[in-house]
Design a protein around this motif. Structure first.
Motif, short mmCIF file in Angstrom:
data_model
loop_
_atom_site.label_atom_id
_atom_site.label_comp_id
_atom_site.label_asym_id
_atom_site.label_seq_id
_atom_site.Cartn_x
_atom_site.Cartn_y
_atom_site.Cartn_z
N PHE A 36 0.83 -1.21 0.00
CA PHE A 36 0.00 0.00 0.00
C PHE A 36 0.87 1.26 0.00
O PHE A 36 0.47 2.30 -0.53
N LEU A 37 2.06 1.18 0.57
CA LEU A 37 2.96 2.34 0.53
C LEU A 37 3.35 2.66 -0.90
O LEU A 37 3.49 3.84 -1.28
N GLN A 38 3.53 1.65 -1.72
CA GLN A 38 3.83 1.89 -3.13
C GLN A 38 2.60 2.42 -3.86
O GLN A 38 2.69 3.26 -4.75
N TYR A 54 0.19 8.66 -6.43
CA TYR A 54 -0.22 10.07 -6.44
C TYR A 54 0.73 10.89 -7.31
O TYR A 54 0.34 11.91 -7.88
N MET A 55 1.99 10.44 -7.39
CA MET A 55 3.02 11.27 -8.00
C MET A 55 3.17 11.08 -9.50
O MET A 55 4.04 11.68 -10.11
N GLU A 56 2.34 10.25 -10.11
CA GLU A 56 2.49 10.01 -11.54
C GLU A 56 2.37 11.30 -12.36
O GLU A 56 3.08 11.49 -13.34
N HIS A 57 1.50 12.20 -11.93
CA HIS A 57 1.30 13.44 -12.68
C HIS A 57 1.90 14.62 -11.92
O HIS A 57 1.30 15.70 -11.82
N THR A 58 3.11 14.42 -11.41
CA THR A 58 3.81 15.47 -10.66
C THR A 58 3.98 16.75 -11.48
O THR A 58 4.09 17.83 -10.91
N SER A 71 -6.19 13.54 -10.68
CA SER A 71 -5.26 12.59 -11.31
C SER A 71 -4.74 11.55 -10.33
O SER A 71 -4.37 10.45 -10.72
N ALA A 72 -4.73 11.90 -9.04
CA ALA A 72 -4.18 11.00 -8.03
C ALA A 72 -4.98 9.71 -7.89
O ALA A 72 -4.44 8.70 -7.42
#
Length: 480
Positions: free
Chosen positions: A103-105, A110-114, A139-140
């Motif tokens: 779950f941490l991964q 969330y960071m895919e669309h940084t 997007s997250a």
């Protein structure tokens, strides 16, 4: 089994650039996402090789070592039939219902669309910054589309780090509590333009045909150059047909994003499916100032794209719609930032398509998934990279990092028997450690996060204590 021996495997997996996404996809191409890596064990090269490079940029794998595991031989009903209406915090799930990620991964997705955060930091006006932040919040959850496997529940003290220089961020998370399961995370922009942090602990319930994850925990984004902080909570996520039929996911509920400096607020309504599925995946909302005046209207789908338009244009379009007049719409796949007012035709689009109002601005479009995504747990290209081990990485990671967790690694490699055995072993090791702490009347101490209060909301939160990226991993627990 007494309370000391229970292992709580909460089903947390059901969740808990430029604005069009071109930056992210371009970055993936630059980092070698189009190049196939089929090496099975860890997805790494031969011993002694450095991380694969292309044009000076680190390459990442594009597929998993083994295909999606088929769950047809397992009955979820036998496990859940006594749990209708109850919280799923004490139900141990077979490894067959997992996907090969912690779950941490999953949080790291969330960071895919940084790139949206980098864009927000560069915008001169608060309204434009809020548009980018709203697009980022939507997007997250996009990667959850068709993701019906649950990630592994993190062990107490488990961590995950991700540094993506091509995307401009570094990320660290830690499982800070076991029951209730709480995951804390912290990310910072490598351009020193943002901080992104929070703690997540979704409450899950089984309703006979569906599993619902009600969000808990505050998400905070700080845009450092503007001295602004934004906070929000994720929508509710629900997985349907968990007993029989085709699994499908919906997000619903209201998300409110508050700019604590200006008082501006973005209110986003994630629509439930509705009659005949007409509202499935739809998001509608608006940005308002502190006097509640509407400044901007937002609409789209959390699985596809998000558009925005001036409120006057939006109301005029809806009036036409109510009167049954022919609607002029721009093509929903328009790649330009502005939808041309003369584009499209007068034929209403299908109910499941996004009607793009003339004059609209494209805020975000989802990255395309790899063609073999269905054979990789419906992972995105970004997600496929999360559990890879580059050559030499094992010596530089914290010993608690998810990539070193043997049950997840075994499942990723397609060895389900070994994954199940390792999962049981790790659970028992965690139970034994808890019993030892109880004998000595010792409390668990987190390593990288501490309890405190959110500096912007005042609510209880888990705050990054610092020090991780200095790479002093002495004192890390032995959890694997």
């Amino acid at each position: 089994m007494n309370g000391d021996e229970e292992f709580f495997d909460a089903v947390t997996g059901f969740d808990s650039d430029n604005s069009s996404g071109e930056f992210s996809e371009a970055s993936q191409r630059a980092s070698g996402v189009a190049d196939v890596d089929t090496r099975k064990s860890h997805g790494v090269g031969k011993a002694g090789e450095g991380p694969p490079q292309e044009n000076g940029v680190q390459k990442h794998r594009t597929r998993l070592p083994a295909p999606t595991f088929t769950r047809s031989d397992f009955s979820l009903w036998g496990i859940l039939k006594k749990c209708v209406g109850l919280e799923l915090s004490k139900i141990t799930m077979p490894v067959a219902f997992n996907e090969p990620l912690s779950f941490l991964q999953r949080l790291t997705e969330y960071m895919e669309h940084t790139a949206l955060l980098h864009s927000a930091a560069c915008q001169p006006r608060a309204l434009e910054r809020m548009q980018c932040v709203a697009a980022f919040a939507v997007s997250a959850v996009a990667s959850q589309w068709e993701r019906t496997g649950k990630p592994f529940n993190p062990l107490l003290g488990e961590t995950y780090e991700l540094v993506r220089e091509d995307l401009g961020f570094r990320f660290i998370s830690e499982q800070v509590s076991h029951h209730p399961p709480i995951s804390a995370f912290y990310a910072e922009g490598l351009r020193q333009d943002f901080l992104f942090h929070g703690s997540i602990y979704p409450k899950l319930k089984f309703w006979g045909k569906s599993v619902e994850a009600e969000p808990r925990g505050t998400i905070t984004l700080e845009l450092l150059r503007h001295g602004e902080a934004y906070t929000w909570t994720n929508p509710t996520c629900c997985v349907h047909n968990v007993i029989i039929g085709k699994l499908w996911i919906e997000q619903y509920g209201t998300v409110e994003i508050l700019n604590h400096r200006t008082g501006d607020k973005c209110v986003l309504h994630f629509k439930p499916r509705g009659l005949f599925g007409r509202e499935l995946h739809r998001v509608e909302g608006h940005i308002q100032d502190k006097s509640k005046k509407k400044l901007f209207v937002i609409y789209g789908k959390w699985t596809e794209c998000l558009w925005g338009v001036d409120p006057a244009e939006y109301e005029a379009f809806r009036r036409q719609e109510r009167r049954g007049e022919p609607l002029r719409t721009a093509p929903s796949d328009a790649g330009s930032e502005q939808a041309d007012g003369d584009a499209g035709d007068t034929v209403p689009e299908a109910p499941d398509a996004v009607q793009v109002i003339p004059g609209s601005k494209l805020l975000w479009r989802v990255n395309s998934r790899p063609p073999n995504s269905a054979q990789m747990y419906n992972f995105t290209s970004f997600t496929v990279t999360l559990n890879e081990l580059q050559p030499g990485m094992e010596q530089t990671l914290a010993p608690t990092d998810c990539r070193l967790r043997p049950d997840i690694r075994s499942m990723e490699n397609g060895d389900m028997d070994l994954a199940s055995q390792e999962k049981e072993r790790l659970e028992e090791k965690q139970r034994a450690a808890r019993r030892e702490r109880a004998k000595g009347d010792a409390e668990w101490r987190t390593r990288w996060f501490r309890q405190g209060r959110n500096p912007h909301t005042g609510a209880p939160d888990w705050l990054y204590a610092g020090g991780y990226f200095e790479r002093d991993f002495s004192g890390c627990p032995d959890i694997y």
